[in-house]
Motif scaffolding. Sequence first.
Motif, mmCIF file in Angstrom:
data_model
loop_
_atom_site.group_PDB
_atom_site.id
_atom_site.type_symbol
_atom_site.label_atom_id
_atom_site.label_comp_id
_atom_site.label_asym_id
_atom_site.label_seq_id
_atom_site.Cartn_x
_atom_site.Cartn_y
_atom_site.Cartn_z
ATOM 1 N N ALA A 11 0.833 -1.206 0.000
ATOM 2 C CA ALA A 11 0.000 0.000 0.000
ATOM 3 C C ALA A 11 0.871 1.260 0.000
ATOM 4 O O ALA A 11 0.590 2.226 -0.715
ATOM 5 N N ALA A 12 1.947 1.232 0.808
ATOM 6 C CA ALA A 12 2.856 2.389 0.850
ATOM 7 C C ALA A 12 3.591 2.549 -0.477
ATOM 8 O O ALA A 12 3.758 3.671 -0.976
ATOM 9 N N LEU A 13 4.019 1.442 -1.060
ATOM 10 C CA LEU A 13 4.701 1.503 -2.358
ATOM 11 C C LEU A 13 3.759 2.036 -3.440
ATOM 12 O O LEU A 13 4.174 2.813 -4.313
ATOM 13 N N ALA A 14 2.488 1.655 -3.362
ATOM 14 C CA ALA A 14 1.508 2.133 -4.340
ATOM 15 C C ALA A 14 1.275 3.637 -4.219
ATOM 16 O O ALA A 14 0.909 4.297 -5.205
ATOM 17 N N ARG A 15 1.513 4.165 -3.004
ATOM 18 C CA ARG A 15 1.347 5.608 -2.787
ATOM 19 C C ARG A 15 2.604 6.384 -3.175
ATOM 20 O O ARG A 15 2.649 7.602 -3.028
ATOM 21 N N GLY A 16 3.625 5.683 -3.620
ATOM 22 C CA GLY A 16 4.820 6.385 -4.090
ATOM 23 C C GLY A 16 6.076 6.158 -3.275
ATOM 24 O O GLY A 16 7.149 6.651 -3.637
ATOM 25 N N ALA A 17 5.979 5.415 -2.163
ATOM 26 C CA ALA A 17 7.174 5.107 -1.382
ATOM 27 C C ALA A 17 8.066 4.158 -2.188
ATOM 28 O O ALA A 17 7.582 3.394 -3.035
ATOM 29 N N THR A 18 9.372 4.228 -1.935
ATOM 30 C CA THR A 18 10.298 3.310 -2.612
ATOM 31 C C THR A 18 11.017 2.393 -1.631
ATOM 32 O O THR A 18 11.440 1.294 -2.004
ATOM 33 N N ARG A 19 11.160 2.843 -0.380
ATOM 34 C CA ARG A 19 11.815 2.009 0.635
ATOM 35 C C ARG A 19 10.982 2.045 1.908
ATOM 36 O O ARG A 19 10.894 3.078 2.583
ATOM 37 N N VAL A 20 10.361 0.931 2.250
ATOM 38 C CA VAL A 20 9.499 0.836 3.432
ATOM 39 C C VAL A 20 10.220 0.029 4.504
ATOM 40 O O VAL A 20 10.664 -1.082 4.263
ATOM 41 N N ALA A 21 10.344 0.618 5.684
ATOM 42 C CA ALA A 21 11.012 -0.066 6.802
ATOM 43 C C ALA A 21 9.993 -0.472 7.859
ATOM 44 O O ALA A 21 9.099 0.300 8.209
ATOM 45 N N VAL A 75 19.278 -3.973 7.348
ATOM 46 C CA VAL A 75 18.919 -4.149 8.757
ATOM 47 C C VAL A 75 19.756 -3.235 9.634
ATOM 48 O O VAL A 75 20.966 -3.116 9.447
ATOM 49 N N SER A 76 19.107 -2.597 10.589
ATOM 50 C CA SER A 76 19.808 -1.794 11.589
ATOM 51 C C SER A 76 19.279 -2.159 12.973
ATOM 52 O O SER A 76 18.069 -2.273 13.166
ATOM 53 N N ILE A 77 20.200 -2.352 13.910
ATOM 54 C CA ILE A 77 19.844 -2.710 15.285
ATOM 55 C C ILE A 77 20.396 -1.622 16.209
ATOM 56 O O ILE A 77 21.527 -1.176 16.028
ATOM 57 N N ALA A 78 19.597 -1.215 17.177
ATOM 58 C CA ALA A 78 20.048 -0.183 18.109
ATOM 59 C C ALA A 78 19.464 -0.456 19.495
ATOM 60 O O ALA A 78 18.547 -1.263 19.647
ATOM 61 N N HIS A 79 20.009 0.218 20.488
ATOM 62 C CA HIS A 79 19.624 -0.033 21.877
ATOM 63 C C HIS A 79 19.439 1.282 22.624
ATOM 64 O O HIS A 79 19.933 2.328 22.220
ATOM 65 N N ALA A 80 18.731 1.199 23.729
ATOM 66 C CA ALA A 80 18.776 2.236 24.766
ATOM 67 C C ALA A 80 19.223 1.533 26.041
ATOM 68 O O ALA A 80 18.760 0.432 26.355
ATOM 69 N N SER A 81 20.157 2.148 26.731
ATOM 70 C CA SER A 81 20.807 1.511 27.875
ATOM 71 C C SER A 81 19.932 1.519 29.120
ATOM 72 O O SER A 81 18.917 2.231 29.186
ATOM 73 N N VAL A 82 20.358 0.743 30.096
ATOM 74 C CA VAL A 82 19.670 0.732 31.395
ATOM 75 C C VAL A 82 19.647 2.141 31.982
ATOM 76 O O VAL A 82 18.625 2.579 32.535
ATOM 77 N N GLU A 83 20.752 2.863 31.841
ATOM 78 C CA GLU A 83 20.811 4.237 32.378
ATOM 79 C C GLU A 83 19.793 5.131 31.684
ATOM 80 O O GLU A 83 19.113 5.944 32.334
ATOM 81 N N GLU A 84 19.660 4.968 30.357
ATOM 82 C CA GLU A 84 18.680 5.781 29.622
ATOM 83 C C GLU A 84 17.255 5.388 30.003
ATOM 84 O O GLU A 84 16.370 6.256 30.114
ATOM 85 N N ILE A 85 17.026 4.097 30.212
ATOM 86 C CA ILE A 85 15.691 3.644 30.658
ATOM 87 C C ILE A 85 15.340 4.294 31.995
ATOM 88 O O ILE A 85 14.226 4.794 32.188
ATOM 89 N N ASP A 86 16.305 4.305 32.922
ATOM 90 C CA ASP A 86 16.050 4.887 34.248
ATOM 91 C C ASP A 86 15.904 6.402 34.185
ATOM 92 O O ASP A 86 15.127 6.996 34.931
ATOM 93 N N LYS A 106 21.199 1.684 6.043
ATOM 94 C CA LYS A 106 22.176 2.107 5.024
ATOM 95 C C LYS A 106 21.602 3.221 4.144
ATOM 96 O O LYS A 106 22.285 4.173 3.796
ATOM 97 N N THR A 107 20.345 3.065 3.748
ATOM 98 C CA THR A 107 19.668 4.085 2.949
ATOM 99 C C THR A 107 18.384 4.474 3.679
ATOM 100 O O THR A 107 17.640 3.611 4.132
ATOM 101 N N ALA A 108 18.141 5.756 3.771
ATOM 102 C CA ALA A 108 16.981 6.230 4.541
ATOM 103 C C ALA A 108 15.681 5.742 3.895
ATOM 104 O O ALA A 108 15.488 5.877 2.682
#
Length: 205
Positions: A11-21, A75-86, A106-108
């Motif tokens: 549906a997003a590609l049909a609306r003109g998107a090219t890269r859906v994450a 693929v991109s993986i990221a975290h928020a630390s215990v300190e940031e959670i607190d 890699k590409t937005a």
Amino acid sequence: MTGPDYSYEQAALARGATRVAGVDEVGRGPLAGPVTAAAVVLDPDNIPPGMNDSKVLSAKKREALYDVILAVADVSIAHASVEEIDDLNILRASHLAMERAVAGLKTAPDHLLIDGNMIPRGLTGSTEAVIKGDAKSLSISAASIVAKICRDRIMWDLAQQFPGYGWETNAGYPSKSHREALQNLGVTPHHRRSFKPVHNILYQE
């Protein structure tokens, strides 16, 4: 029940998107460890078969899919630390992890599918919240698998440094054995001090 499909992406590609994450996070509920998010842009012509909400897949199936997803998708993986959670609270920290995961692709992407009912405030542009998205969207399902495997591995590593809490099996969630270990062994640097069971042990009379 049918598994996730590619209809939200189409549906997003049909609306003109090219890269859906697809974007998902894991680790809001545990008493210990970071919160982990993943963003995944699938290749429409090379989607790994058998994906589903990571919670309904066997550990063996998740592991196999993890390797395939990393091989064929952005693929991109990221975290928020215990300190940031607190410091921030778990909701804002989980959103921060999601924002970091999207920024690490890699590409937005030009359209985001976010698991849940809230869009992190740092994610602007074309963005869509999908409730129970990991069971509906293949991109979110892929993100849920990647985030879970990655976080489980982190908790397994931490379990080797801090044995007795059962993190290699409970991933930091408040199982009975984990709560008992908190009482008997005390609070580690990886415990979330803002979470009530941990806070209560630290500040009990």
